[in-house]
Design a protein around this motif. Structure first.
Motif, short mmCIF file in Angstrom:
data_model
loop_
_atom_site.label_atom_id
_atom_site.label_comp_id
_atom_site.label_asym_id
_atom_site.label_seq_id
_atom_site.Cartn_x
_atom_site.Cartn_y
_atom_site.Cartn_z
N GLN A 75 -11.37 7.91 3.14
CA GLN A 75 -10.51 7.61 1.99
C GLN A 75 -9.45 8.52 1.23
O GLN A 75 -8.65 8.32 0.67
CB GLN A 75 -11.80 7.05 0.82
N LYS A 76 -10.04 9.79 1.06
CA LYS A 76 -9.24 10.84 0.47
C LYS A 76 -7.96 11.11 1.11
O LYS A 76 -6.94 11.16 0.40
CB LYS A 76 -9.91 12.23 0.57
N GLU A 77 -7.63 10.95 2.50
CA GLU A 77 -6.64 11.38 3.12
C GLU A 77 -5.58 10.04 2.77
O GLU A 77 -4.50 10.35 2.61
CB GLU A 77 -6.68 11.21 4.86
N VAL A 78 -6.23 8.85 2.75
CA VAL A 78 -5.34 7.57 2.53
C VAL A 78 -4.71 7.80 0.93
O VAL A 78 -3.52 7.62 0.64
CB VAL A 78 -5.93 6.33 2.63
N GLU A 79 -5.77 8.14 0.25
CA GLU A 79 -5.21 8.27 -1.27
C GLU A 79 -4.06 9.39 -1.47
O GLU A 79 -3.21 9.34 -2.18
CB GLU A 79 -6.43 8.85 -2.20
N GLN A 80 -4.14 10.48 -0.51
CA GLN A 80 -3.15 11.60 -0.71
C GLN A 80 -1.73 10.99 0.04
O GLN A 80 -0.87 11.40 -0.79
CB GLN A 80 -3.80 12.83 0.26
N LEU A 81 -1.66 10.36 0.96
CA LEU A 81 -0.64 9.82 1.31
C LEU A 81 -0.19 8.68 0.28
O LEU A 81 1.17 8.68 0.05
CB LEU A 81 -1.06 8.73 2.73
N LEU A 82 -0.96 7.86 -0.08
CA LEU A 82 -0.43 7.05 -1.41
C LEU A 82 0.20 7.84 -2.58
O LEU A 82 1.36 7.44 -2.93
CB LEU A 82 -1.57 6.20 -1.83
N ASN A 83 -0.52 8.73 -2.90
CA ASN A 83 0.03 9.79 -4.00
C ASN A 83 1.47 10.34 -3.71
O ASN A 83 2.47 10.67 -4.51
CB ASN A 83 -1.18 10.61 -4.33
N LYS A 84 1.63 10.87 -2.47
CA LYS A 84 2.86 11.49 -1.96
C LYS A 84 3.95 10.46 -1.99
O LYS A 84 4.95 10.49 -2.38
CB LYS A 84 2.62 11.95 -0.37
N LEU A 85 3.57 9.08 -1.54
CA LEU A 85 4.55 8.19 -1.56
C LEU A 85 4.98 7.60 -2.85
O LEU A 85 6.19 7.36 -3.27
CB LEU A 85 4.08 7.04 -0.61
N ASN A 86 3.92 7.80 -3.77
CA ASN A 86 4.13 7.47 -5.33
C ASN A 86 5.28 8.40 -5.76
O ASN A 86 6.22 7.85 -6.48
CB ASN A 86 2.99 7.63 -6.05
N LEU A 87 5.38 9.67 -5.24
CA LEU A 87 6.34 10.61 -5.80
C LEU A 87 7.76 10.51 -5.01
O LEU A 87 8.65 11.25 -5.36
CB LEU A 87 5.85 11.61 -5.71
N ASP A 88 7.71 9.95 -3.82
CA ASP A 88 8.99 10.00 -3.03
C ASP A 88 10.01 8.98 -3.52
O ASP A 88 9.99 7.76 -3.66
CB ASP A 88 8.39 9.49 -1.59
N ASN A 89 10.97 9.83 -3.82
CA ASN A 89 12.12 8.95 -4.41
C ASN A 89 13.06 8.07 -3.65
O ASN A 89 13.84 7.16 -4.01
CB ASN A 89 13.21 10.03 -5.02
N ASP A 90 12.76 8.16 -2.32
CA ASP A 90 13.33 7.27 -1.26
C ASP A 90 12.65 6.17 -1.23
O ASP A 90 12.92 5.13 -0.54
CB ASP A 90 13.49 8.17 -0.08
N ILE A 91 11.45 5.73 -1.74
CA ILE A 91 10.51 4.80 -1.56
C ILE A 91 10.43 3.93 -2.81
O ILE A 91 10.25 4.33 -3.75
CB ILE A 91 9.02 5.15 -1.22
N ASP A 92 10.97 2.55 -2.60
CA ASP A 92 10.95 1.86 -3.78
C ASP A 92 9.71 1.01 -3.83
O ASP A 92 9.01 0.40 -4.89
CB ASP A 92 12.07 0.89 -3.79
N GLY A 93 9.16 0.58 -2.52
CA GLY A 93 7.79 -0.25 -2.53
C GLY A 93 7.06 0.39 -1.53
O GLY A 93 7.52 1.02 -0.61
N MET A 94 6.06 0.02 -1.79
CA MET A 94 4.67 0.50 -0.85
C MET A 94 3.87 -0.78 -0.58
O MET A 94 3.34 -0.93 -1.65
CB MET A 94 4.20 1.81 -0.96
N LEU A 95 2.88 -0.56 0.44
CA LEU A 95 1.90 -1.68 0.56
C LEU A 95 0.93 -0.97 1.62
O LEU A 95 1.34 -0.31 2.53
CB LEU A 95 2.20 -3.24 0.94
N LEU A 96 -0.34 -1.47 1.45
CA LEU A 96 -1.37 -1.20 2.28
C LEU A 96 -1.54 -2.59 3.07
O LEU A 96 -2.03 -3.55 2.62
CB LEU A 96 -2.69 -0.83 1.57
N GLN A 97 -1.52 -2.45 4.38
CA GLN A 97 -1.78 -3.63 5.28
C GLN A 97 -3.23 -3.99 5.16
O GLN A 97 -3.82 -3.14 5.72
CB GLN A 97 -1.11 -3.39 6.87
N LEU A 98 -3.43 -5.02 4.79
CA LEU A 98 -4.94 -5.50 4.74
C LEU A 98 -4.93 -6.57 5.76
O LEU A 98 -4.27 -7.09 6.35
CB LEU A 98 -5.36 -6.27 3.60
N PRO A 99 -6.28 -6.82 6.40
CA PRO A 99 -7.64 -6.07 6.13
C PRO A 99 -7.59 -4.57 6.61
O PRO A 99 -7.28 -4.13 7.50
CB PRO A 99 -8.72 -6.92 6.59
#
Ligand code: NAD
Length: 297
Positions: A75-99
């Motif tokens: 969980q923590k590693e995925v959260e860290q990636l999400l947080n990194k992408l949240n701050l990435d100025n080249d990324i406008d959208g992000m999604l976690l492919q479910l399920p």
């Protein structure tokens, strides 16, 4: 003859608009829009969906960033990636492919996504704004359905609309979007009593139960519009499979005013709305023209 609501055709038309929009605006933004897709594990269907998203991005000029994580991540590693992408100025959208695997706290991961970049519209903040009828990122399948109806000038305001299904992905957000557009909405589900009778009153009936061929003509009012969200792969004989939806289409088509085919109805619109949401986030970040706003319910 009943009208086919051709999602494939409409999605290609919208993609053409998106492509032109990016062409015109990328010199102002000084970069193309960017979409990050996070896939965890080896589920083959997820692989196909991610591949389709990647291809759709490249058709219109969105740069896609695919992060394929092993299912041994925690969980923590995925959260860290999400947080990194949240701050990435080249990324406008992000999604976690479910399920994703049940070992993850899925809702907590989605809560970690910056609402401005939450192109699936599943973050609590975006759902809260939908409830309040305020502008926000809207989930893709419901938004695609509304665009399909609008493309043929099918009136929503004042209509009786029955939605079968109450999932967070489809039934609930769709019902709220339709309510915000002044329809009289009935949301039904697996515990609904007398589903057949309720459906028969609908001017527009939307099936998102995930049950193959659940809806036959006995559920449908003469002259209604039927939208089939379900998608199922059925074995037709030993070697072949075929796709079908929640609606027994051959039985229903002669009775309705309009219908969506499966495949080629709601499915292509879902991917197109993901592109629209990504570009809309890019548009906001760089203050670009709002000529795509009509695509957002
Ligand atoms: P889900 O399983 O999360 O939800 C199904 C909903 O249907 C539930 O609320 C349940 O109460 C209701 N339901 C189940 N059986 C019922 C019955 N017999 N009568 C009435 N209601 C019933 O599924 P979901 O994620 O909402 O997806 C629904 C379907 O739509 C699936 O087939 C899925 O593959 C498809 N889907 C398609 C797209 C697309 O782009 N075409 C996108 C998302 C989902």
């Amino acid at each position: 003859m009943s009208l086919k609501l051709d999602g494939k055709k409409l999605s290609l038309e919208i993609e053409e608009r998106l492509k032109n929009y990016i062409q015109i605006n990328k010199t102002i933004a000084n970069r193309n829009p960017g979409l990050a897709v996070i896939r965890i594990g080896e589920d083959p269907a997820s692989g196909v969906y991610v591949g389709n998203k990647e291809k759709a991005c490249s058709r219109v000029g969105i740069k896609s960033y695919i992060f394929h994580l092993k299912d041994t991540v925690d969980q923590k590693e995925v959260e860290q990636l999400l947080n990194k992408l949240n701050l990435d100025n080249d990324i406008d959208g992000m999604l976690l492919q479910l399920p994703i695997s049940k070992k993850f706290d899925e809702q907590r991961l989605i809560s970690n996504i910056n609402p401005e970049k939450d192109v699936d519209g599943l973050n609590e903040q975006n759902i809260g704004k939908l409830v309040k009828n305020e502008p926000a990122m809207r989930s893709c399948t419901p938004a695609g359905i509304i665009n399909l109806l609008r493309s043929q000038n099918i009136e929503i305001e004042g209509k009786k609309i029955v939605v079968i299904g109450r999932s967070l992905l489809v039934g609930k957000p769709l019902s709220l979007m339709l309510l915000n557009l002044n329809a009289t909405v009935t949301m039904t589900h697996s515990k609904t009593i007398n589903l057949n009778k309720i459906c028969k009153e609908a001017d527009i009936l939307i099936a998102a139960a995930g049950k193959p061929n659940l809806i036959d003509s006995s559920f449908v009012k003469e002259g209604a519009v039927i939208i089939d969200v379900g998608i199922h792969r059925l074995k037709s004989d030993e070697s072949k499979t075929r796709l079908c939806g929640d609606v027994l289409l051959e039985d229903v088509i002669p009775k309705v005013f309009a219908y969506t085919p499966v495949p080629g109805g709601v499915g292509p619109m879902t991917v197109t709305m993901l592109l629209v949401n990504t570009i809309s986030s890019w548009q906001k970040q760089f203050g670009l023209s709002s000529t795509l706003n009509d695509l957002q319910p």
